[in-house]
Motif scaffolding. Sequence first.
Motif, PDB file in Angstrom:
ATOM      1  N   VAL A   1      10.672 -10.618   9.573  1.00  0.00           N
ATOM      2  CA  VAL A   1       9.181 -10.503  10.030  1.00  0.00           C
ATOM      3  C   VAL A   1       8.744 -11.598   8.881  1.00  0.00           C
ATOM      4  O   VAL A   1       8.678 -11.560   7.710  1.00  0.00           O
ATOM      5  CB  VAL A   1       8.432  -9.399  10.077  1.00  0.00           C
ATOM      6  N   ASN A   2       7.760 -12.421   9.516  1.00  0.00           N
ATOM      7  CA  ASN A   2       6.928 -13.250   8.709  1.00  0.00           C
ATOM      8  C   ASN A   2       5.502 -12.564   8.480  1.00  0.00           C
ATOM      9  O   ASN A   2       5.173 -12.302   9.321  1.00  0.00           O
ATOM     10  CB  ASN A   2       6.750 -14.591   9.701  1.00  0.00           C
ATOM     11  N   PRO A   3       5.484 -12.253   7.033  1.00  0.00           N
ATOM     12  CA  PRO A   3       4.111 -11.469   6.870  1.00  0.00           C
ATOM     13  C   PRO A   3       2.797 -12.382   7.263  1.00  0.00           C
ATOM     14  O   PRO A   3       2.846 -13.581   7.103  1.00  0.00           O
ATOM     15  CB  PRO A   3       4.383 -11.440   5.245  1.00  0.00           C
ATOM     16  N   SER A   4       1.983 -11.577   7.875  1.00  0.00           N
ATOM     17  CA  SER A   4       0.709 -12.125   8.328  1.00  0.00           C
ATOM     18  C   SER A   4      -0.510 -11.329   7.698  1.00  0.00           C
ATOM     19  O   SER A   4      -1.421 -11.538   8.290  1.00  0.00           O
ATOM     20  CB  SER A   4       0.860 -12.316   9.702  1.00  0.00           C
ATOM     21  N   GLY A   5      -0.263 -10.369   7.072  1.00  0.00           N
ATOM     22  CA  GLY A   5      -1.339  -9.361   6.904  1.00  0.00           C
ATOM     23  C   GLY A   5      -2.204 -10.247   5.648  1.00  0.00           C
ATOM     24  O   GLY A   5      -1.826 -10.990   4.781  1.00  0.00           O
ATOM     25  N   ARG A   6      -3.530 -10.103   5.649  1.00  0.00           N
ATOM     26  CA  ARG A   6      -4.519 -10.417   4.784  1.00  0.00           C
ATOM     27  C   ARG A   6      -5.208  -9.264   4.106  1.00  0.00           C
ATOM     28  O   ARG A   6      -5.545  -8.360   4.621  1.00  0.00           O
ATOM     29  CB  ARG A   6      -5.575 -11.313   5.774  1.00  0.00           C
ATOM     30  N   LEU A   7      -5.682  -9.522   2.991  1.00  0.00           N
ATOM     31  CA  LEU A   7      -6.337  -8.504   2.021  1.00  0.00           C
ATOM     32  C   LEU A   7      -7.633  -8.062   2.564  1.00  0.00           C
ATOM     33  O   LEU A   7      -8.595  -9.010   2.804  1.00  0.00           O
ATOM     34  CB  LEU A   7      -6.608  -8.789   0.658  1.00  0.00           C
ATOM     35  N   SER A   8      -7.958  -6.843   2.878  1.00  0.00           N
ATOM     36  CA  SER A   8      -9.495  -6.254   3.269  1.00  0.00           C
ATOM     37  C   SER A   8     -10.193  -6.067   2.003  1.00  0.00           C
ATOM     38  O   SER A   8     -11.193  -5.364   2.038  1.00  0.00           O
ATOM     39  CB  SER A   8      -9.145  -5.021   3.983  1.00  0.00           C
ATOM     40  N   MET A   9      -9.527  -6.031   0.853  1.00  0.00           N
ATOM     41  CA  MET A   9     -10.116  -5.799  -0.430  1.00  0.00           C
ATOM     42  C   MET A   9      -9.707  -6.960  -1.297  1.00  0.00           C
ATOM     43  O   MET A   9      -8.593  -7.350  -1.477  1.00  0.00           O
ATOM     44  CB  MET A   9      -9.971  -4.560  -1.034  1.00  0.00           C
ATOM     45  N   THR A  10     -10.706  -7.225  -2.539  1.00  0.00           N
ATOM     46  CA  THR A  10     -10.417  -8.292  -3.361  1.00  0.00           C
ATOM     47  C   THR A  10      -9.642  -7.437  -4.582  1.00  0.00           C
ATOM     48  O   THR A  10      -9.896  -6.284  -5.045  1.00  0.00           O
ATOM     49  CB  THR A  10     -12.028  -8.658  -3.995  1.00  0.00           C
ATOM     50  N   PHE A  11      -8.890  -8.401  -5.009  1.00  0.00           N
ATOM     51  CA  PHE A  11      -7.933  -7.878  -6.062  1.00  0.00           C
ATOM     52  C   PHE A  11      -8.495  -8.324  -7.618  1.00  0.00           C
ATOM     53  O   PHE A  11      -8.669  -9.650  -7.570  1.00  0.00           O
ATOM     54  CB  PHE A  11      -6.698  -8.229  -6.244  1.00  0.00           C
ATOM     55  N   PRO A  12      -9.152  -7.627  -8.537  1.00  0.00           N
ATOM     56  CA  PRO A  12      -9.983  -8.179  -9.452  1.00  0.00           C
ATOM     57  C   PRO A  12      -8.905  -8.876 -10.668  1.00  0.00           C
ATOM     58  O   PRO A  12      -7.791  -8.292 -10.701  1.00  0.00           O
ATOM     59  CB  PRO A  12     -10.608  -7.025 -10.372  1.00  0.00           C
TER      60      PRO A  12
ATOM     61  N   TRP B   1       0.999  -1.104   0.158  1.00  0.00           N
ATOM     62  CA  TRP B   1      -0.108  -0.098   0.014  1.00  0.00           C
ATOM     63  C   TRP B   1       0.857   1.397  -0.050  1.00  0.00           C
ATOM     64  O   TRP B   1       2.016   1.267  -0.485  1.00  0.00           O
ATOM     65  CB  TRP B   1      -1.056  -0.266   1.186  1.00  0.00           C
ATOM     66  N   PHE B   2       0.357   2.190   0.503  1.00  0.00           N
ATOM     67  CA  PHE B   2       1.154   3.465   0.900  1.00  0.00           C
ATOM     68  C   PHE B   2       1.841   3.318   2.305  1.00  0.00           C
ATOM     69  O   PHE B   2       1.053   3.667   3.226  1.00  0.00           O
ATOM     70  CB  PHE B   2       0.632   4.640   0.642  1.00  0.00           C
ATOM     71  N   PRO B   3       3.211   2.867   2.446  1.00  0.00           N
ATOM     72  CA  PRO B   3       3.436   2.322   3.892  1.00  0.00           C
ATOM     73  C   PRO B   3       3.678   3.228   4.959  1.00  0.00           C
ATOM     74  O   PRO B   3       3.906   2.753   6.049  1.00  0.00           O
ATOM     75  CB  PRO B   3       4.411   1.349   3.519  1.00  0.00           C
ATOM     76  N   GLY B   4       3.887   4.444   4.671  1.00  0.00           N
ATOM     77  CA  GLY B   4       4.532   5.459   5.483  1.00  0.00           C
ATOM     78  C   GLY B   4       5.807   5.759   5.728  1.00  0.00           C
ATOM     79  O   GLY B   4       6.748   5.209   5.187  1.00  0.00           O
ATOM     80  N   THR B   5       5.982   6.339   6.681  1.00  0.00           N
ATOM     81  CA  THR B   5       7.680   6.948   6.877  1.00  0.00           C
ATOM     82  C   THR B   5       8.434   5.618   7.151  1.00  0.00           C
ATOM     83  O   THR B   5       9.492   5.795   6.854  1.00  0.00           O
ATOM     84  CB  THR B   5       7.432   7.944   8.077  1.00  0.00           C
ATOM     85  N   GLU B   6       7.938   4.898   7.950  1.00  0.00           N
ATOM     86  CA  GLU B   6       8.966   3.704   8.275  1.00  0.00           C
ATOM     87  C   GLU B   6       8.772   2.303   7.041  1.00  0.00           C
ATOM     88  O   GLU B   6       9.014   1.204   7.366  1.00  0.00           O
ATOM     89  CB  GLU B   6       8.492   3.082   9.567  1.00  0.00           C
ATOM     90  N   GLY B   7       8.083   2.711   5.956  1.00  0.00           N
ATOM     91  CA  GLY B   7       7.716   1.773   5.115  1.00  0.00           C
ATOM     92  C   GLY B   7       8.904   1.124   4.426  1.00  0.00           C
ATOM     93  O   GLY B   7       9.064  -0.163   4.212  1.00  0.00           O
ATOM     94  N   GLY B   8      10.090   1.734   4.429  1.00  0.00           N
ATOM     95  CA  GLY B   8      11.250   1.110   3.834  1.00  0.00           C
ATOM     96  C   GLY B   8      11.818   0.068   4.787  1.00  0.00           C
ATOM     97  O   GLY B   8      12.014  -1.179   4.272  1.00  0.00           O
ATOM     98  N   HIS B   9      11.638   0.347   5.924  1.00  0.00           N
ATOM     99  CA  HIS B   9      12.130  -0.662   7.067  1.00  0.00           C
ATOM    100  C   HIS B   9      11.309  -1.813   6.910  1.00  0.00           C
ATOM    101  O   HIS B   9      11.481  -3.001   7.288  1.00  0.00           O
ATOM    102  CB  HIS B   9      11.988  -0.089   8.279  1.00  0.00           C
ATOM    103  N   ALA B  10      10.002  -1.592   6.862  1.00  0.00           N
ATOM    104  CA  ALA B  10       8.835  -2.485   7.097  1.00  0.00           C
ATOM    105  C   ALA B  10       8.964  -3.500   5.912  1.00  0.00           C
ATOM    106  O   ALA B  10       8.888  -4.819   5.865  1.00  0.00           O
ATOM    107  CB  ALA B  10       7.370  -1.986   6.846  1.00  0.00           C
TER     108      ALA B  10
END
Length: 364
Positions: A186-197, A168-177
């Motif tokens: 970090v093991n990614p654990s995010g899940r989509l809150s919107m459908t990708f067509p 997304w637009f990850p913010g000021t600490e986006g590069g580190h994340a």
Amino acid sequence: MPLNKHSSVALIGPYADEHELLGLWAVHGDRKESVTINQAFSEVIESKHLSVAKGTNILDDRTMLKGFGLSDESIDKMLLTDTQKETEHEKAISAAKKSDVVVMAVGEHTLESGEAGSRTDITLPYQQKQLIHDIANLGKKIVLVLISGRPLVLTDVINDVDAVIEAWFPGTEGGHAIADVVFGDVNPSGRLSMTFPYNVGQEPIYYNELSTGRSVKTSKHSSRFMSRYIDAPVTPLFPFGYGLSYHRAIYSNLNVNKNKFSSDESIKATVDIENNSYYSGIETVQLYIQDMFASVVQPEKNLKAFQQIYLSAHEKRRVTFTINVEMLKFYNTNLDYIAEPGDFKLYIGKNSQDVLETNFTLLG
């Protein structure tokens, strides 16, 4: 993924060393405070293992940029000249050839998101897609890092890449994340809150669509006369709730303790989840319900609960959900908030499509 910190990495794309990671709604944010992906990568791997190339512009459409009210002088400062674009493209190809793996940092421009930022074409800009294709032709493994303010259509590039990180637009600490995920801190654990067509013509597309009489999943009609497209699947590229992690969770043995219950009771649903990997991680277990015969048409699935559980490497756990009458209610034609007796389907899984299912009945 995750990438080895001792491998040679080519960081390529218009967002490789770009500070504009805040998005349009961070009105008072200072882009200069943003940590770029390049800066973060440089803190993790040695300089001899990292090569960086912009490759192309984020947005190459002068007409669109002028439509945002920018002056010609401002646009000139933003865009590479034709000579610079050629040089950057060659630099990107050279860096990729010398690398073990390529991280492509691409996406939307900040001005293409937020208020008055709607688009009819939600694919990546042409010059970015061309850069991805050219790098893919080299036969290198590619990790796509996507900076965007909305789901994008990735169908024409998805087969060119081996992994996708939606930042997304990850913010000021986006590069580190991003660096933390790419190199496995970090093991990614995010899940989509919107459908990708799969295609923009599918929009609006969402997981909780209303039931239809001629679904391609259940209809016995000729395929010519089902609820479908003739040039694309009806399913999305990535469904609601989707997301990969470095661990691998396997779902099995979905059961309910009883198949029938009354409105003053509840039932327990259990599912076994096994982490079939050497990575520990967080798994988001999602529960959906479908009312099969309501007086007002209901969605095919409604997310009613979820649990985030931590799984150690090779751990197996049983997860329990409690289902009560409040989870079955809807507004009827009289605007009464009620639950109607009848049959329901229960789905539990890692996203809205990859689910196990069973049935239960609410008694009158």
